[in-house]
Design a protein around this motif. Structure first.
Motif, PDB file in Angstrom:
ATOM      1  N   PRO A   1       0.811  -1.229   0.000  1.00 52.24           N
ATOM      2  CA  PRO A   1       0.000   0.000   0.000  1.00 52.24           C
ATOM      3  C   PRO A   1       0.838   1.270   0.000  1.00 52.24           C
ATOM      4  O   PRO A   1       0.386   2.321  -0.478  1.00 52.24           O
ATOM      5  N   LYS A   2       2.067   1.189   0.509  1.00 53.07           N
ATOM      6  CA  LYS A   2       2.937   2.365   0.549  1.00 53.07           C
ATOM      7  C   LYS A   2       3.396   2.792  -0.841  1.00 53.07           C
ATOM      8  O   LYS A   2       3.869   3.915  -1.020  1.00 53.07           O
ATOM      9  N   LEU A   3       3.286   1.883  -1.813  1.00 56.96           N
ATOM     10  CA  LEU A   3       3.672   2.243  -3.172  1.00 56.96           C
ATOM     11  C   LEU A   3       2.808   3.375  -3.713  1.00 56.96           C
ATOM     12  O   LEU A   3       3.222   4.116  -4.612  1.00 56.96           O
ATOM     13  N   LEU A   4       1.613   3.517  -3.165  1.00 62.99           N
ATOM     14  CA  LEU A   4       0.737   4.614  -3.576  1.00 62.99           C
ATOM     15  C   LEU A   4       1.321   5.961  -3.167  1.00 62.99           C
ATOM     16  O   LEU A   4       1.015   6.987  -3.761  1.00 62.99           O
ATOM     17  N   GLU A   5       2.176   5.944  -2.121  1.00 63.83           N
ATOM     18  CA  GLU A   5       2.802   7.170  -1.638  1.00 63.83           C
ATOM     19  C   GLU A   5       4.154   7.407  -2.302  1.00 63.83           C
ATOM     20  O   GLU A   5       4.691   8.504  -2.243  1.00 63.83           O
ATOM     21  N   GLY A   6       4.725   6.356  -2.902  1.00 62.79           N
ATOM     22  CA  GLY A   6       6.016   6.505  -3.573  1.00 62.79           C
ATOM     23  C   GLY A   6       6.976   5.388  -3.221  1.00 62.79           C
ATOM     24  O   GLY A   6       6.807   4.681  -2.223  1.00 62.79           O
ATOM     25  N   ASN A   7       8.009   5.228  -4.054  1.00 64.26           N
ATOM     26  CA  ASN A   7       8.981   4.159  -3.850  1.00 64.26           C
ATOM     27  C   ASN A   7       9.759   4.308  -2.553  1.00 64.26           C
ATOM     28  O   ASN A   7      10.114   3.315  -1.906  1.00 64.26           O
ATOM     29  N   ILE A   8      10.064   5.561  -2.165  1.00 62.71           N
ATOM     30  CA  ILE A   8      10.846   5.784  -0.951  1.00 62.71           C
ATOM     31  C   ILE A   8      10.047   5.347   0.271  1.00 62.71           C
ATOM     32  O   ILE A   8      10.591   4.733   1.201  1.00 62.71           O
ATOM     33  N   GLU A   9       8.746   5.647   0.299  1.00 63.00           N
ATOM     34  CA  GLU A   9       7.912   5.231   1.429  1.00 63.00           C
ATOM     35  C   GLU A   9       7.837   3.703   1.513  1.00 63.00           C
ATOM     36  O   GLU A   9       7.875   3.119   2.593  1.00 63.00           O
ATOM     37  N   TRP A  10       7.733   3.050   0.347  1.00 59.53           N
ATOM     38  CA  TRP A  10       7.708   1.589   0.321  1.00 59.53           C
ATOM     39  C   TRP A  10       9.018   1.026   0.867  1.00 59.53           C
ATOM     40  O   TRP A  10       9.017   0.113   1.689  1.00 59.53           O
ATOM     41  N   LEU A  11      10.139   1.586   0.414  1.00 58.59           N
ATOM     42  CA  LEU A  11      11.439   1.100   0.865  1.00 58.59           C
ATOM     43  C   LEU A  11      11.620   1.321   2.365  1.00 58.59           C
ATOM     44  O   LEU A  11      12.174   0.469   3.071  1.00 58.59           O
ATOM     45  N   THR A  12      11.151   2.453   2.877  1.00 61.61           N
ATOM     46  CA  THR A  12      11.232   2.732   4.315  1.00 61.61           C
ATOM     47  C   THR A  12      10.437   1.700   5.099  1.00 61.61           C
ATOM     48  O   THR A  12      10.885   1.205   6.141  1.00 61.61           O
ATOM     49  N   CYS A  13       9.260   1.355   4.602  1.00 59.20           N
ATOM     50  CA  CYS A  13       8.426   0.341   5.244  1.00 59.20           C
ATOM     51  C   CYS A  13       9.147  -1.002   5.299  1.00 59.20           C
ATOM     52  O   CYS A  13       9.182  -1.670   6.346  1.00 59.20           O
ATOM     53  N   VAL A  14       9.752  -1.403   4.180  1.00 62.08           N
ATOM     54  CA  VAL A  14      10.476  -2.681   4.129  1.00 62.08           C
ATOM     55  C   VAL A  14      11.664  -2.657   5.088  1.00 62.08           C
ATOM     56  O   VAL A  14      11.912  -3.625   5.820  1.00 62.08           O
ATOM     57  N   LYS A  15      12.421  -1.542   5.103  1.00 65.03           N
ATOM     58  CA  LYS A  15      13.575  -1.441   6.010  1.00 65.03           C
ATOM     59  C   LYS A  15      13.146  -1.597   7.461  1.00 65.03           C
ATOM     60  O   LYS A  15      13.824  -2.263   8.258  1.00 65.03           O
ATOM     61  N   ASN A  16      12.038  -0.974   7.825  1.00 56.45           N
ATOM     62  CA  ASN A  16      11.561  -1.075   9.198  1.00 56.45           C
ATOM     63  C   ASN A  16      11.196  -2.512   9.555  1.00 56.45           C
ATOM     64  O   ASN A  16      11.497  -2.990  10.668  1.00 56.45           O
ATOM     65  N   LYS A  17      10.561  -3.223   8.642  1.00 57.87           N
ATOM     66  CA  LYS A  17      10.170  -4.602   8.910  1.00 57.87           C
ATOM     67  C   LYS A  17      11.391  -5.499   9.036  1.00 57.87           C
ATOM     68  O   LYS A  17      11.444  -6.382   9.890  1.00 57.87           O
ATOM     69  N   VAL A  18      12.385  -5.284   8.187  1.00 53.81           N
ATOM     70  CA  VAL A  18      13.624  -6.059   8.274  1.00 53.81           C
ATOM     71  C   VAL A  18      14.321  -5.781   9.601  1.00 53.81           C
ATOM     72  O   VAL A  18      14.806  -6.701  10.273  1.00 53.81           O
ATOM     73  N   ALA A  19      14.363  -4.499   9.991  1.00 53.83           N
ATOM     74  CA  ALA A  19      15.047  -4.121  11.235  1.00 53.83           C
ATOM     75  C   ALA A  19      14.399  -4.729  12.465  1.00 53.83           C
ATOM     76  O   ALA A  19      15.078  -5.039  13.442  1.00 53.83           O
ATOM     77  N   LEU A  20      13.081  -4.892  12.424  1.00 54.12           N
ATOM     78  CA  LEU A  20      12.367  -5.391  13.599  1.00 54.12           C
ATOM     79  C   LEU A  20      12.234  -6.912  13.621  1.00 54.12           C
ATOM     80  O   LEU A  20      11.790  -7.478  14.623  1.00 54.12           O
ATOM     81  N   SER A  21      12.637  -7.583  12.539  1.00 51.52           N
ATOM     82  CA  SER A  21      12.508  -9.042  12.523  1.00 51.52           C
ATOM     83  C   SER A  21      13.437  -9.712  13.529  1.00 51.52           C
ATOM     84  O   SER A  21      13.096 -10.739  14.110  1.00 51.52           O
ATOM     85  N   GLY A  22      14.623  -9.127  13.742  1.00 53.61           N
ATOM     86  CA  GLY A  22      15.562  -9.689  14.716  1.00 53.61           C
ATOM     87  C   GLY A  22      15.062  -9.619  16.141  1.00 53.61           C
ATOM     88  O   GLY A  22      14.976 -10.643  16.834  1.00 53.61           O
ATOM     89  N   PRO A  23      14.709  -8.427  16.628  1.00 48.86           N
ATOM     90  CA  PRO A  23      14.215  -8.332  18.010  1.00 48.86           C
ATOM     91  C   PRO A  23      12.917  -9.090  18.238  1.00 48.86           C
ATOM     92  O   PRO A  23      12.644  -9.531  19.358  1.00 48.86           O
ATOM     93  N   GLU A  24      12.085  -9.243  17.196  1.00 47.38           N
ATOM     94  CA  GLU A  24      10.849 -10.009  17.367  1.00 47.38           C
ATOM     95  C   GLU A  24      11.134 -11.475  17.675  1.00 47.38           C
ATOM     96  O   GLU A  24      10.345 -12.150  18.344  1.00 47.38           O
ATOM     97  N   VAL A  25      12.292 -11.965  17.208  1.00 47.35           N
ATOM     98  CA  VAL A  25      12.660 -13.364  17.435  1.00 47.35           C
ATOM     99  C   VAL A  25      13.565 -13.528  18.653  1.00 47.35           C
ATOM    100  O   VAL A  25      13.321 -14.378  19.512  1.00 47.35           O
ATOM    101  N   LEU A  26      14.603 -12.699  18.750  1.00 51.48           N
ATOM    102  CA  LEU A  26      15.601 -12.851  19.811  1.00 51.48           C
ATOM    103  C   LEU A  26      15.442 -11.875  20.963  1.00 51.48           C
ATOM    104  O   LEU A  26      16.057 -12.060  22.014  1.00 51.48           O
ATOM    105  N   GLY A  27      14.647 -10.824  20.776  1.00 50.77           N
ATOM    106  CA  GLY A  27      14.532  -9.791  21.797  1.00 50.77           C
ATOM    107  C   GLY A  27      15.575  -8.717  21.582  1.00 50.77           C
ATOM    108  O   GLY A  27      16.616  -8.936  20.953  1.00 50.77           O
ATOM    109  N   TRP A  28      15.305  -7.533  22.115  1.00 54.81           N
ATOM    110  CA  TRP A  28      16.216  -6.401  21.941  1.00 54.81           C
ATOM    111  C   TRP A  28      17.544  -6.613  22.653  1.00 54.81           C
ATOM    112  O   TRP A  28      18.583  -6.122  22.210  1.00 54.81           O
ATOM    113  N   GLU A  29      17.549  -7.320  23.755  1.00 56.24           N
ATOM    114  CA  GLU A  29      18.766  -7.481  24.539  1.00 56.24           C
ATOM    115  C   GLU A  29      19.846  -8.231  23.767  1.00 56.24           C
ATOM    116  O   GLU A  29      21.040  -8.036  24.006  1.00 56.24           O
TER     117      GLU A  29
END
Length: 490
Positions: A82-110
């Protein structure tokens, strides 16, 4: 005999024609429903989290890890579509955020880091927590890879004859320190109180305040303002080519495929001929060359090098931050314009925290002990120890570090300008509060901030001026009377 077979087949086909046609129609519909159901299942957070757990647990099994990585990439792409409707940069930012949070979701922030596979197929750390990120970028002898920025081998786009690019050199390298010092001393705009402070954005012809949704218009204002603040030159005639340049180098960061020779030639002409000659004719350019000569350095090569960095990081990166911040602000433009004018610097820094232009100091080269991340005690999801070989290409995720809730950052997903911990953001590689402790922006050898972005203060000034222009038509009459919102201490 063949005729008989054909006849019987034709007869059977005619008798079952309705069923066959229905079946042919149902087959693609069924496949579409199955694929949709599969993609929908992947978008369920708990399902995606378990898939990532399985991927990280089997990271040393290349085929399994690769398949699961592709599955996760598809899931992120679908969720962010859905972010593609706002532009490629918004889509890429969304993907980066999801990639960044995949680690702590599994192992925790610590845990601080998760083991992943890089574009070379190596098992290496992907650092996501604030504390672990600092471990790398505050290392006074941190090692960088010789040619890559993110996944892109940029060396084919460097100025001809350049043996190494500043941003790829190891922290503490004497040549790295000398180059940073030259750039800082020769370019006043890089100083905390440097040129451009409190000045209006430079607005090219045809750009209006309500054009903030246009990536091209944002890039044009940022580019014109940047080159005026930094070199005191007019680049309006080059803005279209600069936008093409940014759109050409950008995809390499994601795809690993550098521009072809014809595109590299066009990039070189813009950077090393057109822009170089404009800068060289300016008083700033002449001063740069004189200082380089005094220090026994090749002024021509160093000026071409800084122009490469300016186009890639200062122009491309700052444009992305401004565009992402505007995309957020324009969803409630009048209210956000009022908030911006209350404290432009605080607003811009919060935008830089939530929408960092770069993923991090990527790649960095792993040393023995994995740079001291948790004492080198990296683990798999089941708690088993795992190691990375020295020299492997590690990655870090600014989007994770800037959203780490365990590091005195309450409600990190919220946009809250003026938060007390605002200057702890790592968008500029070192915390802003630490960069202030150093004598100058080169900070070569400064223990408080060993390796910040050289253009930190310039980027903040340019971004503030651009935001002020694009928000100038919005907000209440009371806040408009206060001015455009460019001024204020950094």
């Amino acid at each position: 005999q063949p005729l008989g077979l054909d006849y019987r087949f034709s007869l059977a086909a005619s008798e079952c024609g309705d069923v066959s046609r229905d079946g042919l129609l149902l087959l693609p519909l069924s496949l579409l429903l199955l694929v949709s159901a599969f993609l929908g299942l992947l978008c369920v957070p708990q399902v995606q989290q378990q898939m990532n757990r399985l991927r990280y647990q089997n990271i040393e099994n290349a085929p399994v890890a690769t398949v699961l990585y592709i599955v996760d990439l598809v899931s992120n792409t679908v969720q962010c579509s859905p972010k593609l409707l706002e532009g490629n940069i918004e889509w890429l930012t969304c993907v980066k955020n999801k990639v960044a949070l995949s680690g702590p979701e599994v192992l925790g922030w610590e845990a601080g880091a998760v083991m992943g596979r890089n574009f070379k197929g190596e098992v290496a750390p992907w650092v996501y927590s604030h504390a672990a990120y600092r471990t790398i970028v505050y290392d006074p002898s941190a090692r960088r890879t010789p040619h890559h920025l993110s996944q892109c081998n940029t060396s084919s786009t460097w100025p001809q004859g350049l043996d190494a690019l500043l941003v790829n050199m190891h922290t503490g390298d004497p040549d790295w320190a000398a180059r940073r010092k030259l750039f800082f001393d020769a370019l006043p705009a890089l100083h905390l109180d440097g040129s451009g402070h409190g000045m209006d954005a430079v607005v090219p012809k045809g750009v209006r305040p309500r054009d903030g949704k246009s990536k091209r218009k944002v890039n044009d204002v940022v580019g014109a303002t940047l080159f005026r603040f930094l070199f005191d030159i007019d680049v309006e005639a080059e803005l279209a080519e600069m936008f093409w340049y940014d759109e050409t180098i950008g995809p390499c960061i994601v795809t690993t495929i550098p521009p072809g020779s014809d595109k590299v030639s066009r990039m070189t002409k813009l950077r090393d001929e057109v822009l170089f000659n404009k800068v060289l004719a300016s008083s700033v350019g002449r001063g740069f060359m004189e200082l380089a000569q005094e220090r026994g350095m090749d002024g021509t090569m160093k000026l071409k090098e800084i122009l490469w960095i300016v186009l890639f990081a200062a122009y491309g990166g700052t444009s992305n931050v401004v565009h992402d911040t505007l995309s957020f602000a324009l969803k409630d433009a009048d209210r956000q314009a009022d908030i911006f004018r209350e404290n432009p610097t605080a607003y811009m820094l919060e935008g830089a925290r939530l929408f960092p232009a770069v993923a991090g100091m990527n790649p960095w080269m792993v040393k023995e002990g994995v740079e001291g991340i948790l004492g080198g005690k990296l683990k798999l999801p089941d708690g088993s120890p795992v190691a990375a070989e020295a020299g492997a290409y590690g990655f870090m995720l600014t989007s994770g570090a800037n959203r780490d809730p365990t590091d005195s950052l309450p409600k990190p997903a919220e946009f809250r300008p003026g938060r007390p911990e605002a200057e702890r953001l790592l968008t500029f590689n070192n915390e802003l509060q630490d960069v202030r402790k150093c004598a100058d922006a080169s900070t070569a050898g400064c223990p408080a901030a060993p390796r910040p972005c050289l253009g930190t203060w310039l980027a903040v000034r340019v971004a503030k001026a651009a935001l002020a222009f694009f928000l100038s038509d919005y907000g209440s009459a009371a806040t408009k009377s206060k001015g455009a919102g460019k001024t204020g201490e950094l």
